[in-house]
Design a protein around this motif. Structure first.
Motif, mmCIF file in Angstrom:
data_model
loop_
_atom_site.group_PDB
_atom_site.id
_atom_site.type_symbol
_atom_site.label_atom_id
_atom_site.label_comp_id
_atom_site.label_asym_id
_atom_site.label_seq_id
_atom_site.Cartn_x
_atom_site.Cartn_y
_atom_site.Cartn_z
ATOM 1 N N GLY A 10 0.776 -1.142 0.096
ATOM 2 C CA GLY A 10 0.053 -0.136 0.103
ATOM 3 C C GLY A 10 0.929 1.292 -0.038
ATOM 4 O O GLY A 10 0.257 2.349 -0.280
ATOM 5 N N SER A 11 2.177 1.215 0.289
ATOM 6 C CA SER A 11 3.106 2.387 0.314
ATOM 7 C C SER A 11 3.132 2.918 -1.001
ATOM 8 O O SER A 11 3.196 2.219 -2.139
ATOM 9 C CB SER A 11 4.565 2.009 0.971
ATOM 10 O OG SER A 11 5.002 1.046 0.298
ATOM 11 N N GLU A 104 3.429 2.184 -6.378
ATOM 12 C CA GLU A 104 2.413 1.770 -5.255
ATOM 13 C C GLU A 104 2.766 0.265 -5.245
ATOM 14 O O GLU A 104 2.714 -0.586 -6.139
ATOM 15 C CB GLU A 104 1.166 1.960 -5.486
ATOM 16 C CG GLU A 104 -0.023 1.369 -4.391
ATOM 17 C CD GLU A 104 -1.358 1.456 -4.885
ATOM 18 O OE1 GLU A 104 -2.030 1.096 -3.808
ATOM 19 O OE2 GLU A 104 -1.850 1.726 -5.760
#
Length: 152
Positions: A10-11, A104
């Motif tokens: 998710g980063s 992402e």
């Protein structure tokens, strides 16, 4: 050093600043994608592009340069990539554009057959100076784990 354990699903990471030049577009197309709308102003004007556009493969190469430059700033235990999927050229790239990237992390897992290796998938989107996406792809990356007993 960045290892598998440091990757967070998710980063999102934003990086890059690549100025596209007419000379580079023509040089790349001359060598690798010699289609008329990448090389000839008159021919390009008669297409849906309306003017000289960069090869999609050139856009991918410029993105790769930004990725590698970004990795120089923070070393990682990367082991390459077995490939990518869902490559899309979304908007033409023109001389004078300035490109940047967003990456992402979609998912990650330890390799079942090679416990010293982690596998992650990420979505790369390349934007122009108007924040309009020009290219996207999903890639798989291979990266070292810290040690045989390291957790996921």
């Amino acid at each position: 050093m960045l290892y598998f354990e440091d990757i967070e699903v998710g980063s999102v990471e934003r990086f890059g600043n690549y100025a596209v030049t007419r000379e580079e577009m023509i040089d790349f197309a001359s060598r690798y994608d010699p289609q008329s709308f990448h090389l000839d102003d008159e021919a390009a004007a008669k297409t849906h592009f309306g003017r000289l556009s960069a090869s999609g493969w050139h856009t991918g190469s410029m993105a790769m340069r930004m990725i590698v430059d970004n990795m120089k700033d923070r070393r990682q235990a990367g082991l390459g990539s077995p490939g990518m999927e869902a490559l899309r050229w979304l908007t033409p790239v023109f001389a004078g554009d300035t490109l940047r990237c967003e990456s992402e992390i979609l998912d990650k897992r330890r390799s079942a057959s090679r416990p010293e290796m982690g596998i992650f998938r990420s979505r790369l989107t390349v934007f122009n100076q108007h924040d309009k996406p020009v290219m996207s792809l999903v890639s798989t990356g291979l990266i070292e784990v810290r040690g045989p007993g390291a957790g996921t």
